[in-house]
Design an enzyme around this catalytic site. Structure first.
Site, PDB file in Angstrom:
ATOM      1  N   LYS A   1      -6.705  -5.060  -3.534  1.00  0.00           N
ATOM      2  CA  LYS A   1      -7.449  -5.647  -2.414  1.00  0.00           C
ATOM      3  C   LYS A   1      -8.508  -4.660  -1.915  1.00  0.00           C
ATOM      4  CE  LYS A   1      -3.828  -4.228   0.909  1.00  0.00           C
ATOM      5  NZ  LYS A   1      -4.569  -3.445   1.900  1.00  0.00           N
TER       6      LYS A   1
ATOM      7  N   CYS B   1      -2.674  -2.393   7.777  1.00  0.00           N
ATOM      8  CA  CYS B   1      -2.567  -3.271   6.613  1.00  0.00           C
ATOM      9  C   CYS B   1      -1.390  -4.236   6.700  1.00  0.00           C
ATOM     10  CB  CYS B   1      -2.480  -2.431   5.340  1.00  0.00           C
ATOM     11  SG  CYS B   1      -3.994  -1.482   5.018  1.00  0.00           S
TER      12      CYS B   1
ATOM     13  N   ASP C   1       0.795  -1.235   0.000  1.00  0.00           N
ATOM     14  CA  ASP C   1       0.000   0.000   0.000  1.00  0.00           C
ATOM     15  C   ASP C   1       0.827   1.285   0.000  1.00  0.00           C
ATOM     16  OD1 ASP C   1      -1.923  -1.906   0.167  1.00  0.00           O
ATOM     17  OD2 ASP C   1      -2.808  -1.205   2.038  1.00  0.00           O
TER      18      ASP C   1
END
Length: 851
Positions: free
Chosen positions: A748, A781, A645
């Site tokens: 995702k 995350c 990310d």
């Protein structure tokens, strides 16, 4: 059960009590090394182990302060006319057991006083067994008989009624010390021919008179004692020919299969071996370590302080400054030893912290045993553990293993099962207390057995301090010709020389050097090795063996402080832990592989070309430092780099992170280290995965419970926030995937990278079992992905400087949680360690991939 034409008595359901047995024509006994445990049914094994005299049984001898005696063996006594003899017993080719006897009025004793072990055929008493008939009590129970090998220097006192044959040579002539009764010896001497005997307390039978349809044998002991490391080779001066009556070395259930012929014996057949043929344990062989040391490869000496932090049992004997004190309770020497843990540890810890020197503390696991008691001793041990935990966490100390304690924690006299249990129990206790399983081992009191090295290898230890015979580290592995292999996938040992010349016991307690002379001796030793290293092609290593109650005294620390201050300024000295050396050795092995296969692996050098997958090589391992493993070794073909990310919406102003009130600059800390790791991974041809969190334009995949739900999809300076296809959803420029599509992108909808994605399928198809993880944010995350991977059996190594959070505390706690409790979620490392580990795999500028 009794074999032959005798009846068989049985209490087994469904089996008649009187059944005629027809066994095979030849029966073979099991052969095994005698221990106190496995000989309890037939007698008392006599050894020189420390616990042979228990403190509560000790009897004082008023005339001699240096003598202590233990209690009588229960039910062991001799008749008034006992006699003592010495016997010389030569090798015999015939392995049949022809005669067996027992004594009911006295206890016999046999002691191996020469340099050779002896074989003793022993059977448990039958005279008092309630499950036998009166007739059966007059005969041995063959199923309760074994062939015991008693090591040289040990002996056995037989229980009354124990069935036995005369001692047997295992190859070399056996010298035995025998206790019997005068009347039996005179009776034996007066017999013209061998015959059964029932005279005095001796009852002797000839087996063929009782068992008509089979013969009983003991196995050829020569291969067995050689395998066990009890003697180099066992044969006569002239090698006996193979005998057809041999059996396999272990024959439970009286197997009648013949054994292979014995191997030929070396000419030095009488040389005693204390620890295997080469001196490092049965089946272990040594090899040199040449290329190692990394940036410090040449012109250096690696100095490894080893601090012994030891437990002693109350009232037990131990190291002494006044060894003549023997009265009980003995308070002077025991108090001196306790002083080390009470005061010396703190003093040495402060000394090493002052000079920035790491240390390996080898710890008795009894110190780590948890208890609810609150005695002074328990409080002291808890304080020791807390100090070591602080030094481990904040000052780069390594926690190694040193057995259970230094009173009864030695290995001498233990069976293989007992020794394996002692090793694993120690490692598990220390692991539960210090959060990681120790990789370094020092056997307490150097009380190694021929099995110790092999058992430690099976237990996963990779750094060994038990040997003292070098100035360089060396490798210890199983000899391929031994026909055995470890029970796990651990690497061979790296042995660090635990030098006697730099051990505080040797210098202060044995040579009686003053504290100043002790510190000066260490300095001279280190400087000489540093001088020699100027012309050497590999670094030397010296371990400084220290004890809290010797080197931790005020005068010793005062002098050490001055010496360490001078040595720290020497650029040719590298201060390290034991595991640091091992890690450098294994990194050097990867460097060595470079020179052997570099010319075979060619890769185009264009940055726009997809990196080739890492090529399989049996000698290529990815090694780097991590926690809790300390030295992590991976198969590079099964490792992938994952970047989580690194998106505009999280790291730049105006995106999702800032909309929630966060300082996005906090995440920028991870960008530069991650760039460096990404470059090294691409150069090595590693498989690379990028993830990004985002949602469908219609937001149909945003759950009502997702935090910031009202922000997701709203308009921002980079388009709709966290919506796929928008600028803010894309990667930041510094960490974009290669444009050729060679790096996998996982889109995702949630925090974890496995939820509602095909990531698990991708990893399975590629054969990946380990992920090196960089990303943001640490506690959300990154943590979600690591936990998901852990549940799927995929190892994660999280790089602490390549991850970041909007909240510094959340980042620190999140990282700490991953490696806690022995690595409950994975491993933790950093950018520098991984890049150094990948260095042997990087390609040269001319396009050659070198690993």
């Amino acid at each position: 059960f009794f074999f032959g034409n005798m009846c068989v008595h049985s209490d087994e359901p469904g089996r008649p009590k009187d059944v005629a047995m027809s066994p095979p024509a030849e029966q073979f006994l099991e052969i095994l090394v005698a221990t106190k445990e496995n000989t309890r049914g037939v007698g008392w094994l006599v050894t020189d182990e420390d616990e042979c005299i228990r403190p509560h049984e000790e009897m004082s001898i008023p005339f001699y302060n240096s003598v202590k005696e233990g209690a009588n063996f229960e039910h062991a006594d001799w008749k008034d006319q006992a006699c003592v003899r010495q016997a010389k017993i030569s090798w015999r080719d015939d392995h049949r057991i022809v005669w067996l006897e027992r004594h009911m009025e006295m206890t016999q004793g046999f002691f191996c006083v020469g340099n050779s072990p002896g074989l003793f055929v022993l059977g448990e008493p039958t005279h008092d067994r309630e499950d036998l008939t009166e007739e059966q009590r007059m005969l041995p129970d063959i199923n309760c008989m074994k062939a015991f090998v008693i090591p040289a220097g040990c002996g056995i006192v037989l229980r009354k009624g124990t069935w036995h044959d005369f001692p047997v040579s295992v190859g070399p002539t056996l010298t035995a010390f025998i206790i019997n009764t005068r009347e039996v010896i005179e009776a034996l001497g007066s017999m013209k021919d061998p015959a059964p005997m029932n005279f005095g307390d001796c009852y002797k039978i000839r087996l063929e008179d009782v068992y008509h349809d089979f013969t009983l044998h003991f196995p050829d002991p020569r291969p067995f004692v050689k395998e066990e490391g009890l003697i180099l080779a066992c044969s006569n001066t002239t090698t006996p020919p193979p005998t057809s009556s041999s059996s396999s070395l272990a024959a439970p259930n009286l197997s009648s299969a013949p054994a292979p012929a014995p191997s030929s014996a070396p000419t030095d057949s009488n040389r005693v071996i204390t620890n295997g043929q080469d001196g490092y344990g049965v089946g272990m062989c040594r090899s040199a370590v040449s290329l190692w040391g990394g940036d410090h490869r040449n012109k250096s000496v690696w100095v490894v302080p080893i601090l012994n932090v030891e437990a002693f049992e109350p009232g037990a004997f131990g190291p002494s400054v006044q060894p003549h004190l023997r009265s009980q309770p003995e308070v002077a020497n025991s108090g001196w030893r306790e002083y080390g843990n009470r005061c010396g540890l703190t003093r040495i810890g402060a000394l090493f912290k002052k000079h920035g020197i790491p240390c390996t503390a080898v710890v008795s696991s009894d110190l780590a045993v948890q208890t609810a008691e609150s005695t002074d001793e328990v409080c002291l041990r808890k304080n020791v553990v807390q100090q070591l935990q602080n030094l481990q966490k904040n000052h780069r100390w390594e926690i190694g293993a040193h057995g259970a304690n230094n009173s009864t924690g030695g290995h001498a006299g233990l069976s293989a099962e007992e020794e394996a249990s002692a090793i694993n129990g120690c490692l598990e206790n220390l692991s539960s207390t210090f959060g990681r399983r120790p990789n370094t081992w020092l056997t307490p009191g150097f009380s190694v057995t021929p099995r110790t090295s092999r058992l430690l290898m099976d237990a996963g230890v990779n750094t060994l301090l038990d040997f003292v015979d070098d100035d360089f580290p060396f490798e210890l592995r199983l000899d391929a010709s031994s026909g055995s292999s470890p029970t796990n996938d651990s690497k061979p040992f790296i042995c660090l020389p635990y030098s006697m010349e730099t051990n505080d016991f040797s210098l202060i307690l044995t040579r009686h050097l003053s504290p100043r002379e002790y510190a000066s001796a260490l300095e001279a030793h280190i400087l000489q090795l540093a001088s020699e290293s100027q012309t050497s092609d590999r670094p030397a290593v010296v371990c400084l063996g220290m004890h809290t109650f010797v080197a931790g005294t005020p005068a010793a620390v005062y002098e050490l402080d001055k010496v360490l201050g001078r040595l720290r300024s020497n650029k040719n000295i590298v201060w390290a832990t034991a595991s640091d050396v091992t890690a450098s050795v294994w990194a050097g092995r990867a460097d060595q592989a470079t020179t052997t296969i570099a010319e075979e692996l060619v890769m185009p050098s264009s940055n726009n070309t997809a990196p080739l997958p890492v090529v399989q090589s049996p000698n290529a391992s990815l090694c780097f430092r991590s926690e809790p493993s300390i030295n992590l070794t991976l198969d590079p073909n099964k490792v992938a780099l994952m970047l989580i990310d690194f998106q505009v919406d999280f790291l730049l102003p105006g995106g999702f992170g800032e909309r929630l009130g966060n300082d996005t600059s906090m995440l920028q800390k991870a960008v530069d280290p991650t760039q460096k790791v990404l470059a090294a991974a691409r150069a090595a041809g590693m498989f690379i995965i990028h993830t990004r969190e985002g949602h469908r334009p219609d937001l149909a995949d945003v759950t009502p419970l997702k935090a910031g739900g009202s922000t997701i999809g709203s308009n921002g300076p980079n388009g709709r926030i966290l919506v796929r296809g928008e600028v803010g959803h894309d990667f930041i420029p510094e960490l974009r995937p290669l444009e050729d599509g060679s790096e996998v992108i996982i889109d995702k909808p949630g925090k974890g990278a496995f939820f509602q994605t095909d990531l698990e399928l991708v990893l399975k198809n590629i054969g990946i079992d380990t992920l090196i993880v960089c990303g943001v944010t640490t506690e959300v995350c990154v943590h979600s992905t690591v936990r998901e991977a852990n549940d799927r059996g995929i190892r994660c190594v999280v790089l602490k400087d390549c991850t970041a959070s909007y909240n510094a505390t959340f980042h620190e706690v999140g990282i700490e949680m991953i490696s806690a409790q022995g690595g409950i979620f994975g491993e933790v490392s950093d950018c520098k360690a991984v890049i150094e580990g990948l260095a042997p795999f990087k390609r040269k500028s001319e396009g050659i991939k070198t690993f």
